[in-house]
Design a protein around this motif. Structure first.
Motif, PDB file in Angstrom:
ATOM      1  N   LEU A  13      37.492 113.315 -38.517  1.00 44.77           N
ATOM      2  CA  LEU A  13      37.053 114.641 -37.749  1.00 44.77           C
ATOM      3  C   LEU A  13      37.831 115.419 -37.626  1.00 44.77           C
ATOM      4  N   LYS A  14      39.360 115.236 -37.490  1.00 45.83           N
ATOM      5  CA  LYS A  14      40.435 116.150 -37.248  1.00 45.83           C
ATOM      6  C   LYS A  14      40.562 117.000 -38.536  1.00 45.83           C
ATOM      7  N   TRP A  15      40.676 116.330 -39.699  1.00 43.19           N
ATOM      8  CA  TRP A  15      40.493 117.247 -41.134  1.00 43.19           C
ATOM      9  C   TRP A  15      39.373 118.020 -41.282  1.00 43.19           C
ATOM     10  N   PHE A  19      32.087 123.415 -48.708  1.00 42.43           N
ATOM     11  CA  PHE A  19      31.262 122.503 -49.191  1.00 42.43           C
ATOM     12  C   PHE A  19      32.236 121.245 -48.938  1.00 42.43           C
ATOM     13  N   ILE A  20      33.681 121.150 -49.127  1.00 43.88           N
ATOM     14  CA  ILE A  20      34.571 120.054 -48.488  1.00 43.88           C
ATOM     15  C   ILE A  20      34.199 119.753 -47.133  1.00 43.88           C
ATOM     16  N   PHE A  21      34.241 120.808 -46.266  1.00 45.45           N
ATOM     17  CA  PHE A  21      34.157 120.559 -44.895  1.00 45.45           C
ATOM     18  C   PHE A  21      32.871 120.076 -44.598  1.00 45.45           C
ATOM     19  N   LEU A  22      31.715 120.518 -45.248  1.00 51.87           N
ATOM     20  CA  LEU A  22      30.326 119.921 -45.132  1.00 51.87           C
ATOM     21  C   LEU A  22      30.208 118.549 -45.168  1.00 51.87           C
ATOM     22  N   VAL A  23      30.752 118.122 -46.438  1.00 58.94           N
ATOM     23  CA  VAL A  23      30.987 116.673 -46.940  1.00 58.94           C
ATOM     24  C   VAL A  23      31.700 115.856 -45.891  1.00 58.94           C
ATOM     25  N   ILE A  74      40.003 120.937 -39.203  1.00 56.46           N
ATOM     26  CA  ILE A  74      41.152 121.858 -39.970  1.00 56.46           C
ATOM     27  C   ILE A  74      40.703 122.729 -41.146  1.00 56.46           C
ATOM     28  N   LEU A  75      39.747 122.048 -41.939  1.00 59.02           N
ATOM     29  CA  LEU A  75      39.046 122.504 -43.063  1.00 59.02           C
ATOM     30  C   LEU A  75      38.129 123.651 -42.764  1.00 59.02           C
ATOM     31  N   LEU A  76      37.506 123.354 -41.567  1.00 58.39           N
ATOM     32  CA  LEU A  76      36.406 124.332 -41.243  1.00 58.39           C
ATOM     33  C   LEU A  76      37.202 125.573 -40.866  1.00 58.39           C
ATOM     34  N   VAL A  77      38.266 125.783 -40.083  1.00 58.66           N
ATOM     35  CA  VAL A  77      39.154 126.619 -39.775  1.00 58.66           C
ATOM     36  C   VAL A  77      39.519 127.413 -40.871  1.00 58.66           C
TER      37      VAL A  77
END
Length: 55
Positions: A2-4, A36-40, A7-10
């Motif tokens: 969830l942390k990653w 898309f990476i964040f969504l997955v 981070i990717l969302l930001v």
């Protein structure tokens, strides 16, 4: 995990701001990929997230 995803969302939001306002043309492509990476990762973290102990 969830942390990653946070981070990717930001990073995706920052890249999206640059890309969607045409500040940097390449940032739009990066924002789409990171989104898309964040969504997955977010969907995976929802299913495998921490759960309370069962007694």
């Amino acid at each position: 995990m969830l942390k990653w995803s946070v981070i990717l969302l930001v990073i995706a939001l920052i890249a999206g701001i640059f890309g969607f306002f045409n500040l940097v043309a390449a940032a739009a492509g990066i924002a789409k990929i990171l989104f898309f990476i964040f969504l997955v990762l977010f969907i995976i973290s929802l299913f495998t997230g921490r759960r309370g102990r069962s007694m």
